[in-house]
Enzyme design. Structure first.
Site, mmCIF file in Angstrom:
data_model
loop_
_atom_site.group_PDB
_atom_site.id
_atom_site.type_symbol
_atom_site.label_atom_id
_atom_site.label_comp_id
_atom_site.label_asym_id
_atom_site.label_seq_id
_atom_site.Cartn_x
_atom_site.Cartn_y
_atom_site.Cartn_z
ATOM 1 N N ARG A 71 11.546 -20.749 5.448
ATOM 2 C CA ARG A 71 11.739 -20.730 6.907
ATOM 3 C C ARG A 71 10.570 -21.390 7.618
ATOM 4 O O ARG A 71 10.739 -22.075 8.621
ATOM 5 C CB ARG A 71 11.933 -19.277 7.387
ATOM 6 C CG ARG A 71 12.433 -19.179 8.812
ATOM 7 C CD ARG A 71 12.847 -17.774 9.156
ATOM 8 N NE ARG A 71 11.730 -16.838 9.098
ATOM 9 C CZ ARG A 71 11.850 -15.512 9.198
ATOM 10 N NH1 ARG A 71 13.042 -14.961 9.359
ATOM 11 N NH2 ARG A 71 10.796 -14.738 9.146
ATOM 12 N N LYS A 86 10.691 -20.142 13.894
ATOM 13 C CA LYS A 86 9.694 -19.161 14.335
ATOM 14 C C LYS A 86 8.531 -19.892 15.014
ATOM 15 O O LYS A 86 7.401 -19.960 14.498
ATOM 16 C CB LYS A 86 9.242 -18.334 13.133
ATOM 17 C CG LYS A 86 8.935 -16.891 13.494
ATOM 18 C CD LYS A 86 9.007 -16.004 12.273
ATOM 19 C CE LYS A 86 8.296 -14.685 12.459
ATOM 20 N NZ LYS A 86 8.718 -13.895 13.602
ATOM 21 N N GLU A 127 19.820 -11.518 20.007
ATOM 22 C CA GLU A 127 18.843 -10.704 19.287
ATOM 23 C C GLU A 127 17.802 -10.221 20.287
ATOM 24 O O GLU A 127 17.891 -10.525 21.479
ATOM 25 C CB GLU A 127 18.184 -11.514 18.164
ATOM 26 C CG GLU A 127 17.392 -12.722 18.639
ATOM 27 C CD GLU A 127 16.605 -13.404 17.525
ATOM 28 O OE1 GLU A 127 16.171 -12.722 16.577
ATOM 29 O OE2 GLU A 127 16.414 -14.623 17.614
#
Ligand code: PLP
Ligand code: COI
Length: 340
Positions: free
Chosen positions: A81, A183, A219
């Site tokens: 990720r 992220k 989220e």
């Protein structure tokens, strides 16, 4: 010797530990990397990270097992990720094998900071990367630093498994073709005003909607979300603008393969929230945090499991996932990464 910390009362905060791992990127390549003791970063005042927020990060944990071994949970997925985040931000990728080696090195160097088995605390591992050389025009840096720090932490939400309250904010987290799926530090910078405002109004977290239509659940600022239907199906939102949580992906597997439940990854509409009987946030920091209420502009959506206890399925998911992470329940192949 494990450090003498009051583990039971430890919150989710930064404690400076002895070593950090650092590797620098210059002239098109990463240097060998090393463990250092200096906790200060020395960079240009015009560094791309300071001017244009060119930074991304990861979060994972190391646990002490009953047998006093140290393990990490699926760090290969954090490495992958982070490579995706770096690519989206025009940063060089830190190779997966080196990421795993760096995690091992920095946890071993700080082994006395890994909380004891059964303490409820764990060692949070925070890999991050930033553009470190001076950039004035809007363009990527040419030099970068990859760094991993670690810190012992307790629960993200005070009270651990005490149900929390979310609110639907009047702020968006991620644009339809933006950076919500990686992220990037910028996703968190823009959430700071919303979280301060939520806390002022007495809510624990913001539950963001999709910014394209503002009708679908996405989220929270730091975790994905799962729901349980009245017939025990575990449902989680499908969206291209949320972070692909490693905890959520693992929980959906656990729900299906360990607990024999039906699982669905699909669009979840704000309008359906009152149909669910359980709800919880999931993430490395949040683990699985039960949600008791969701406030939509004054309209309270009461989750039937309530504000006093954790729903039955949520509790089973929590027990199974944490049992796997701490080595008490057999893990699927490749999920547990031994450190020592
Ligand atoms: N969503 C956001 C916005 C996060 O910051 C995090 C934390 O990493 C998560 C979800 C959970 O992801 P993971 O389970 O990989 O920690
Ligand atoms: C994590 O769960 O690792 C996170 O990064 C969430 C939050 C602390 C930003």
């Amino acid at each position: 010797m494990v450090k003498g910390i009051d583990w039971k009362n430890l919150g989710f905060g930064y404690t400076k530990t002895d070593y950090r791992y650092v590797s620098n990127f210059k002239d098109g390549k990463w240097n060998g990397g090393e463990l250092i003791q200096d906790d200060l970063v020395h960079i240009s005042e015009c560094a791309c990270v300071l001017q244009y927020a060119q930074t991304c990060f990861e979060g994972l944990k190391a646990y002490r097992t009953k047998e006093n071994k140290i393990v990490c949970f699926r760090p290969d997925l954090n490495a992958e990720r982070m490579m995706a985040s770096a690519a989206r931000l025009e940063m060089p990728q830190f190779p997966k094998e080196r990421f795993l080696d760096a995690v091992k090195q920095v946890v071993k160097a700080n082994i006395d900071w890994v909380p004891p088995y059964g303490s409820g605390a764990s060692l949070y591992i925070r890999p991050f990367m930033f553009g470190s050389d001076a950039i004035m025009g809007v363009k990527p840096a040419t030099e970068y630093q990859f760094r991993i720090i670690v810190s012992p932490v307790g629960p993200y939400f005070k009270g651990g498994m005490k149900p929390i309250v979310l609110r639907i904010p009047d702020f968006d987290r991620a644009a339809p073709l933006g950076t919500g799926h990686v992220k990037a530090g910028l996703n968190y910078a823009m959430s700071l005003h919303a979280i301060v405002d939520a806390h002022k109004q007495g809510f624990n977290e913001n539950l963001y909607l999709d910014s394209g239509t503002r009708t679908k659940i996405e989220e929270t600022g730091g975790a994905n979300i799962i729901f349980v239907t009245k017939d025990n199906t575990v449902v989680t939102p499908k969206s291209n603008t949320i972070l692909p949580s490693i905890t959520r992906r693992s929980l959906m597997y656990v729900a299906e393969h360990y607990l024999g439940l039906k699982v669905e990854e699909r669009e979840v509409y704000l309008e359906e929230l009152s149909d669910f009987k359980e709800c919880a946030l999931c993430g490395t920091a949040a683990v699985l945090s039960p949600v008791g209420k969701i406030n939509d502009h004054g309209k309270e959506i009461l989750i039937p499991s309530g504000m006093e206890k954790t729903g039955e399925i949520t509790q089973k998911l929590y027990n199974t996932l944490t049992g796997i992470q701490k080595g008490n329940i057999e893990a699927p192949k490749g999920w547990i990464f031994p450190i020592s």
